[in-house]
Motif scaffolding. Structure first.
Motif, PDB file in Angstrom:
ATOM      1  N   SER A 150       0.842  -1.193   0.000  1.00  0.00           N
ATOM      2  CA  SER A 150       0.000   0.000   0.000  1.00  0.00           C
ATOM      3  C   SER A 150       0.874   1.239   0.000  1.00  0.00           C
ATOM      4  O   SER A 150       2.004   1.227   0.468  1.00  0.00           O
ATOM      5  N   LEU A 151       0.305   2.306  -0.548  1.00  0.00           N
ATOM      6  CA  LEU A 151       0.948   3.612  -0.610  1.00  0.00           C
ATOM      7  C   LEU A 151       0.057   4.589   0.127  1.00  0.00           C
ATOM      8  O   LEU A 151      -1.162   4.546  -0.024  1.00  0.00           O
ATOM      9  N   VAL A 152       0.642   5.462   0.884  1.00  0.00           N
ATOM     10  CA  VAL A 152      -0.114   6.528   1.524  1.00  0.00           C
ATOM     11  C   VAL A 152       0.125   7.783   0.702  1.00  0.00           C
ATOM     12  O   VAL A 152       1.267   8.188   0.494  1.00  0.00           O
ATOM     13  N   VAL A 153      -0.966   8.399   0.229  1.00  0.00           N
ATOM     14  CA  VAL A 153      -0.866   9.556  -0.650  1.00  0.00           C
ATOM     15  C   VAL A 153      -1.495  10.764   0.034  1.00  0.00           C
ATOM     16  O   VAL A 153      -2.673  10.725   0.404  1.00  0.00           O
ATOM     17  N   GLY A 154      -0.710  11.797   0.210  1.00  0.00           N
ATOM     18  CA  GLY A 154      -1.214  13.066   0.707  1.00  0.00           C
ATOM     19  C   GLY A 154      -1.478  13.128   2.192  1.00  0.00           C
ATOM     20  O   GLY A 154      -1.387  12.135   2.916  1.00  0.00           O
ATOM     21  N   ASP A 155      -1.816  14.313   2.637  1.00  0.00           N
ATOM     22  CA  ASP A 155      -2.088  14.562   4.050  1.00  0.00           C
ATOM     23  C   ASP A 155      -3.336  13.847   4.536  1.00  0.00           C
ATOM     24  O   ASP A 155      -3.449  13.501   5.704  1.00  0.00           O
ATOM     25  N   SER A 156      -4.299  13.626   3.634  1.00  0.00           N
ATOM     26  CA  SER A 156      -5.531  12.950   4.039  1.00  0.00           C
ATOM     27  C   SER A 156      -5.357  11.436   4.073  1.00  0.00           C
ATOM     28  O   SER A 156      -6.272  10.708   4.415  1.00  0.00           O
ATOM     29  N   LYS A 157      -4.172  10.993   3.725  1.00  0.00           N
ATOM     30  CA  LYS A 157      -3.800   9.583   3.809  1.00  0.00           C
ATOM     31  C   LYS A 157      -4.719   8.658   3.010  1.00  0.00           C
ATOM     32  O   LYS A 157      -5.224   7.678   3.514  1.00  0.00           O
ATOM     33  N   VAL A 158      -4.908   8.988   1.744  1.00  0.00           N
ATOM     34  CA  VAL A 158      -5.610   8.090   0.838  1.00  0.00           C
ATOM     35  C   VAL A 158      -4.679   6.914   0.588  1.00  0.00           C
ATOM     36  O   VAL A 158      -3.481   7.091   0.346  1.00  0.00           O
ATOM     37  N   LEU A 159      -5.206   5.713   0.659  1.00  0.00           N
ATOM     38  CA  LEU A 159      -4.386   4.519   0.445  1.00  0.00           C
ATOM     39  C   LEU A 159      -4.558   4.011  -0.982  1.00  0.00           C
ATOM     40  O   LEU A 159      -5.680   3.854  -1.454  1.00  0.00           O
ATOM     41  N   VAL A 160      -3.448   3.769  -1.638  1.00  0.00           N
ATOM     42  CA  VAL A 160      -3.447   3.110  -2.940  1.00  0.00           C
ATOM     43  C   VAL A 160      -2.896   1.710  -2.691  1.00  0.00           C
ATOM     44  O   VAL A 160      -1.757   1.560  -2.237  1.00  0.00           O
ATOM     45  N   MET A 161      -3.723   0.730  -2.937  1.00  0.00           N
ATOM     46  CA  MET A 161      -3.335  -0.665  -2.711  1.00  0.00           C
ATOM     47  C   MET A 161      -2.864  -1.264  -4.029  1.00  0.00           C
ATOM     48  O   MET A 161      -3.521  -1.107  -5.061  1.00  0.00           O
ATOM     49  N   LEU A 162      -1.733  -1.933  -3.991  1.00  0.00           N
ATOM     50  CA  LEU A 162      -1.171  -2.586  -5.178  1.00  0.00           C
ATOM     51  C   LEU A 162      -1.330  -4.093  -5.027  1.00  0.00           C
ATOM     52  O   LEU A 162      -0.836  -4.670  -4.058  1.00  0.00           O
ATOM     53  N   PHE A 163      -2.028  -4.704  -5.967  1.00  0.00           N
ATOM     54  CA  PHE A 163      -2.264  -6.148  -5.931  1.00  0.00           C
ATOM     55  C   PHE A 163      -1.784  -6.790  -7.218  1.00  0.00           C
ATOM     56  O   PHE A 163      -1.938  -6.202  -8.299  1.00  0.00           O
ATOM     57  N   PRO A 164      -1.236  -7.991  -7.130  1.00  0.00           N
ATOM     58  CA  PRO A 164      -0.928  -8.712  -8.368  1.00  0.00           C
ATOM     59  C   PRO A 164      -2.200  -8.842  -9.202  1.00  0.00           C
ATOM     60  O   PRO A 164      -3.313  -8.927  -8.653  1.00  0.00           O
ATOM     61  N   GLU A 165      -2.044  -8.859 -10.510  1.00  0.00           N
ATOM     62  CA  GLU A 165      -3.208  -8.929 -11.394  1.00  0.00           C
ATOM     63  C   GLU A 165      -4.128 -10.104 -11.065  1.00  0.00           C
ATOM     64  O   GLU A 165      -5.349  -9.967 -11.128  1.00  0.00           O
ATOM     65  N   THR A 166      -3.560 -11.252 -10.705  1.00  0.00           N
ATOM     66  CA  THR A 166      -4.405 -12.418 -10.399  1.00  0.00           C
ATOM     67  C   THR A 166      -5.261 -12.185  -9.158  1.00  0.00           C
ATOM     68  O   THR A 166      -6.421 -12.590  -9.114  1.00  0.00           O
ATOM     69  N   THR A 167      -4.710 -11.520  -8.165  1.00  0.00           N
ATOM     70  CA  THR A 167      -5.473 -11.197  -6.954  1.00  0.00           C
ATOM     71  C   THR A 167      -6.563 -10.182  -7.282  1.00  0.00           C
ATOM     72  O   THR A 167      -7.709 -10.312  -6.847  1.00  0.00           O
ATOM     73  N   PHE A 168      -6.226  -9.168  -8.070  1.00  0.00           N
ATOM     74  CA  PHE A 168      -7.194  -8.155  -8.477  1.00  0.00           C
ATOM     75  C   PHE A 168      -8.342  -8.799  -9.248  1.00  0.00           C
ATOM     76  O   PHE A 168      -9.513  -8.483  -9.012  1.00  0.00           O
ATOM     77  N   LEU A 169      -8.007  -9.712 -10.140  1.00  0.00           N
ATOM     78  CA  LEU A 169      -9.021 -10.438 -10.915  1.00  0.00           C
ATOM     79  C   LEU A 169      -9.960 -11.203  -9.989  1.00  0.00           C
ATOM     80  O   LEU A 169     -11.174 -11.197 -10.176  1.00  0.00           O
ATOM     81  N   ALA A 170      -9.416 -11.828  -8.961  1.00  0.00           N
ATOM     82  CA  ALA A 170     -10.253 -12.564  -8.010  1.00  0.00           C
ATOM     83  C   ALA A 170     -11.203 -11.623  -7.263  1.00  0.00           C
ATOM     84  O   ALA A 170     -12.344 -11.998  -6.964  1.00  0.00           O
ATOM     85  N   PHE A 171     -10.766 -10.407  -6.967  1.00  0.00           N
ATOM     86  CA  PHE A 171     -11.618  -9.424  -6.282  1.00  0.00           C
ATOM     87  C   PHE A 171     -12.767  -8.961  -7.177  1.00  0.00           C
ATOM     88  O   PHE A 171     -13.888  -8.796  -6.719  1.00  0.00           O
ATOM     89  N   THR A 172     -12.443  -8.667  -8.432  1.00  0.00           N
ATOM     90  CA  THR A 172     -13.414  -8.010  -9.313  1.00  0.00           C
ATOM     91  C   THR A 172     -14.270  -8.974 -10.122  1.00  0.00           C
ATOM     92  O   THR A 172     -15.370  -8.613 -10.524  1.00  0.00           O
ATOM     93  N   GLY A 173     -13.747 -10.150 -10.417  1.00  0.00           N
ATOM     94  CA  GLY A 173     -14.475 -11.074 -11.277  1.00  0.00           C
ATOM     95  C   GLY A 173     -14.502 -10.640 -12.730  1.00  0.00           C
ATOM     96  O   GLY A 173     -15.269 -11.158 -13.528  1.00  0.00           O
TER      97      GLY A 173
END
Length: 140
Positions: free
Chosen positions: A41-64
Motif C-alpha cells: 500500500s501507498l499513503v498519498v497526501g495529508d488525508s492519507k488516501v491509500l493506494v493498494m497494489l495487488f498482483p493482477e491475479t489477486t485483483f481479478l479474483a476481487f473483481t471477477g
C-alpha cells in the motif's frame, strides 16, 4: 455513512517493482502486514488516501472481471495536488527517471493551473497539478 478511509486498488504485474517506482517518487510505501509480497500500500497526501497494489491475479479474483491493460487504454486518471510548480516538475522528473512514461509535459493550463501527466510502469495514469487560487477567474 461516515467514510473513514478511501482505498484505491490497482492491479500490477510486479508488486516489488511498483513499490520501488512509487518509493522513488517519495510516496510512503508499506508492505503487506504479513511480510509477503502479495500486496503493498501507498499513503498519498495529508488525508492519507491509500493506494493498494495487488498482483493482477489477486485483483481479478476481487473483481471477477478481466484486468484492463492500462498501457493501452485509460482505466482511471488519478490526480494529486502539488504545492508549487517546482513540485510538479520534480515529481514528473522522478517518474521518468524511475521508469514511468510522461504523457503530458509540465505546462500552464487555463492561466491558473500548472500540471503534467505520467504513467507508472503498469500504465496507470496520474496527473499532478498546482493550482494558483489567486489567479482563478471570477465568474459573475
Amino acid at each position: 455513512m461516515t467514510t473513514k478511509e478511501l482505498w484505491i486498488n490497482l492491479p500490477v504485474r510486479n508488486v516489488r517493482r511498483s513499490m520501488e517506482f512509487y518509493d522513488s517518487l517519495g510516496f510512503a510505501c508499506h508492505p503487506c502486514p504479513n511480510g509477503t509480497e502479495e500486496a503493498a500500500s501507498l499513503v498519498v497526501g495529508d488525508s492519507k488516501v491509500l493506494v493498494m497494489l495487488f498482483p493482477e491475479t489477486t485483483f481479478l479474483a476481487f473483481t471477477g472481471h478481466a484486468v484492463a491493460d492500462a498501457r493501452r487504454a485509460a482505466e482511471v486518471l488519478l490526480s494529486i495536488d502539488a504545492g508549487s510548480r517546482e513540485e510538479v516538475d520534480e515529481l514528473v522528473r522522478k517518474a521518468a527517471e524511475a521508469g514511468g512514461f510522461v504523457f503530458g509535459e509540465p505546462r500552464e493550463r487555463q492561466g491558473w493551473m500548472y500540471g503534467a501527466g505520467f504513467a507508472d510502469p503498469d500504465g496507470h495514469r496520474w496527473t499532478v497539478l498546482h493550482m494558483d487560487e489567486a489567479r482563478i477567474p471570477l465568474t459573475e
